[in-house]
Design a protein around this motif. Sequence first.
Motif, PDB file in Angstrom:
ATOM      1  N   TRP A   1       0.820  -1.219   0.000  1.00 48.05           N
ATOM      2  CA  TRP A   1       0.000   0.000   0.000  1.00 48.05           C
ATOM      3  C   TRP A   1       0.854   1.269   0.000  1.00 48.05           C
ATOM      4  CZ3 TRP A   1      -0.204  -4.035   3.385  1.00 48.05           C
ATOM      5  CH2 TRP A   1       0.522  -3.887   4.559  1.00 48.05           C
ATOM      6  N   LEU A   2       2.169   1.126   0.174  1.00 46.02           N
ATOM      7  CA  LEU A   2       3.080   2.273   0.132  1.00 46.02           C
ATOM      8  C   LEU A   2       3.678   2.480  -1.265  1.00 46.02           C
ATOM      9  CD1 LEU A   2       4.998   1.724   3.503  1.00 46.02           C
ATOM     10  CD2 LEU A   2       3.094   3.286   3.050  1.00 46.02           C
ATOM     11  N   ILE A   3       3.202   1.707  -2.248  1.00 44.40           N
ATOM     12  CA  ILE A   3       3.735   1.757  -3.611  1.00 44.40           C
ATOM     13  C   ILE A   3       2.723   2.417  -4.539  1.00 44.40           C
ATOM     14  CG2 ILE A   3       4.572   0.397  -5.581  1.00 44.40           C
ATOM     15  CD1 ILE A   3       5.234  -1.830  -3.477  1.00 44.40           C
ATOM     16  N   TYR A   4       3.199   3.398  -5.341  1.00 46.50           N
ATOM     17  CA  TYR A   4       2.394   4.090  -6.341  1.00 46.50           C
ATOM     18  C   TYR A   4       3.061   3.917  -7.698  1.00 46.50           C
ATOM     19  CZ  TYR A   4       0.322   6.283  -2.265  1.00 46.50           C
ATOM     20  OH  TYR A   4      -0.314   6.483  -1.069  1.00 46.50           O
TER      21      TYR A   4
ATOM     22  N   PHE B   1       9.609   2.761   7.621  1.00 41.90           N
ATOM     23  CA  PHE B   1       8.877   2.479   6.391  1.00 41.90           C
ATOM     24  C   PHE B   1       9.052   3.659   5.446  1.00 41.90           C
ATOM     25  CE2 PHE B   1       6.302   0.094   9.533  1.00 41.90           C
ATOM     26  CZ  PHE B   1       6.397  -1.164   8.969  1.00 41.90           C
ATOM     27  N   GLY B   2       8.839   3.432   4.160  1.00 43.34           N
ATOM     28  CA  GLY B   2       8.922   4.532   3.209  1.00 43.34           C
ATOM     29  C   GLY B   2       8.103   4.261   1.969  1.00 43.34           C
ATOM     30  N   PHE B   3       7.631   5.338   1.346  1.00 40.55           N
ATOM     31  CA  PHE B   3       6.883   5.240   0.094  1.00 40.55           C
ATOM     32  C   PHE B   3       7.833   4.961  -1.066  1.00 40.55           C
ATOM     33  CE2 PHE B   3       4.165   8.073   2.612  1.00 40.55           C
ATOM     34  CZ  PHE B   3       2.946   7.420   2.478  1.00 40.55           C
ATOM     35  N   ILE B   4       7.287   4.356  -2.087  1.00 39.78           N
ATOM     36  CA  ILE B   4       7.956   4.233  -3.379  1.00 39.78           C
ATOM     37  C   ILE B   4       6.967   4.763  -4.409  1.00 39.78           C
ATOM     38  CG2 ILE B   4       8.873   2.685  -5.150  1.00 39.78           C
ATOM     39  CD1 ILE B   4       9.685   0.774  -2.876  1.00 39.78           C
ATOM     40  N   ARG B   5       7.430   5.723  -5.209  1.00 40.79           N
ATOM     41  CA  ARG B   5       6.571   6.328  -6.232  1.00 40.79           C
ATOM     42  C   ARG B   5       7.260   6.223  -7.591  1.00 40.79           C
ATOM     43  NH1 ARG B   5       6.073   9.671  -1.655  1.00 40.79           N
ATOM     44  NH2 ARG B   5       3.919   9.873  -0.929  1.00 40.79           N
ATOM     45  N   ILE B   6       6.528   5.678  -8.546  1.00 38.34           N
ATOM     46  CA  ILE B   6       7.029   5.579  -9.917  1.00 38.34           C
ATOM     47  C   ILE B   6       6.093   6.401 -10.794  1.00 38.34           C
ATOM     48  CG2 ILE B   6       7.536   4.050 -11.854  1.00 38.34           C
ATOM     49  CD1 ILE B   6       8.093   1.868  -9.806  1.00 38.34           C
ATOM     50  N   GLY B   7       6.664   7.269 -11.605  1.00 39.83           N
ATOM     51  CA  GLY B   7       5.874   8.179 -12.433  1.00 39.83           C
ATOM     52  C   GLY B   7       5.200   7.507 -13.610  1.00 39.83           C
ATOM     53  N   LYS B   8       4.673   8.336 -14.481  1.00 39.00           N
ATOM     54  CA  LYS B   8       3.973   7.897 -15.680  1.00 39.00           C
ATOM     55  C   LYS B   8       4.968   7.529 -16.774  1.00 39.00           C
ATOM     56  CE  LYS B   8       0.541  11.396 -14.721  1.00 39.00           C
ATOM     57  NZ  LYS B   8       0.205  12.773 -15.042  1.00 39.00           N
ATOM     58  N   ASN B   9       4.571   6.567 -17.603  1.00 38.89           N
ATOM     59  CA  ASN B   9       5.331   6.206 -18.799  1.00 38.89           C
ATOM     60  C   ASN B   9       6.775   5.833 -18.479  1.00 38.89           C
ATOM     61  OD1 ASN B   9       5.421   5.795 -21.632  1.00 38.89           O
ATOM     62  ND2 ASN B   9       6.536   7.709 -21.863  1.00 38.89           N
ATOM     63  N   CYS B  10       6.939   4.936 -17.521  1.00 36.51           N
ATOM     64  CA  CYS B  10       8.271   4.458 -17.132  1.00 36.51           C
ATOM     65  C   CYS B  10       8.424   2.991 -17.497  1.00 36.51           C
ATOM     66  CB  CYS B  10       8.474   4.618 -15.624  1.00 36.51           C
ATOM     67  SG  CYS B  10       8.569   6.335 -15.090  1.00 36.51           S
ATOM     68  N   PHE B  11       9.661   2.543 -17.537  1.00 35.43           N
ATOM     69  CA  PHE B  11       9.964   1.121 -17.715  1.00 35.43           C
ATOM     70  C   PHE B  11      10.982   0.738 -16.659  1.00 35.43           C
ATOM     71  CE2 PHE B  11      12.599  -2.340 -19.259  1.00 35.43           C
ATOM     72  CZ  PHE B  11      11.623  -3.295 -19.534  1.00 35.43           C
TER      73      PHE B  11
END
Length: 178
Positions: free
Chosen positions: A45-48, A84-94
């Motif tokens: 739940w900490l992953i976007y 704990f920490g968030f992980i965020r990955i943007g749009k249009n990534c590989f």
Amino acid sequence: MSLLSLITTNLSMMINGIKYAKRIGVNLEPDVKLLGRVNWGTEPWLIYVGTNTMLSKNVTFWNHDGGVHVVRRLNSKYRNAIKFGFIRIGKNCFIGANSTILLNVSIGDNCIIGANSLVTKDIPTGEVWGGIPAKRICSINEYGDKIINMLGEYDYNLNDDNKKEESIKIAELFEKNK
């Protein structure tokens, strides 16, 4: 975890990885693609993950610092240490195969992470990174220019008609120009 539970979880991930990820709490935007099994870690739940992003096989997310286990046993003042920490990955990534993304990391839009990379810090929008630990390789535009310069004039739609022949032709071009 019981054997039956393990089998059920693995089958669920293989049959519909997106549905499984959403069920365990991963925050996925539309059109995310999984190109194999992904390890979402213990705090999914900490992953976007942004829209149009592709995660290759065996990508792993770590949202916690397991090292605090050692610290908690050093001294009673640390007994409640946790991280704990968030992980965020943007749009249009590989994100390439076998890569690991650590806690408190944000990857900007339009980024590529090379296979077998260890991402330990934030990556700005529009960059290509790889390695252990991951380091900047080039901008996304430099990468695109390099590919186009090596490929020359090419009609991408040809690849749909004769995939085997066209992929061999492309591989030979890149081999010749490496």
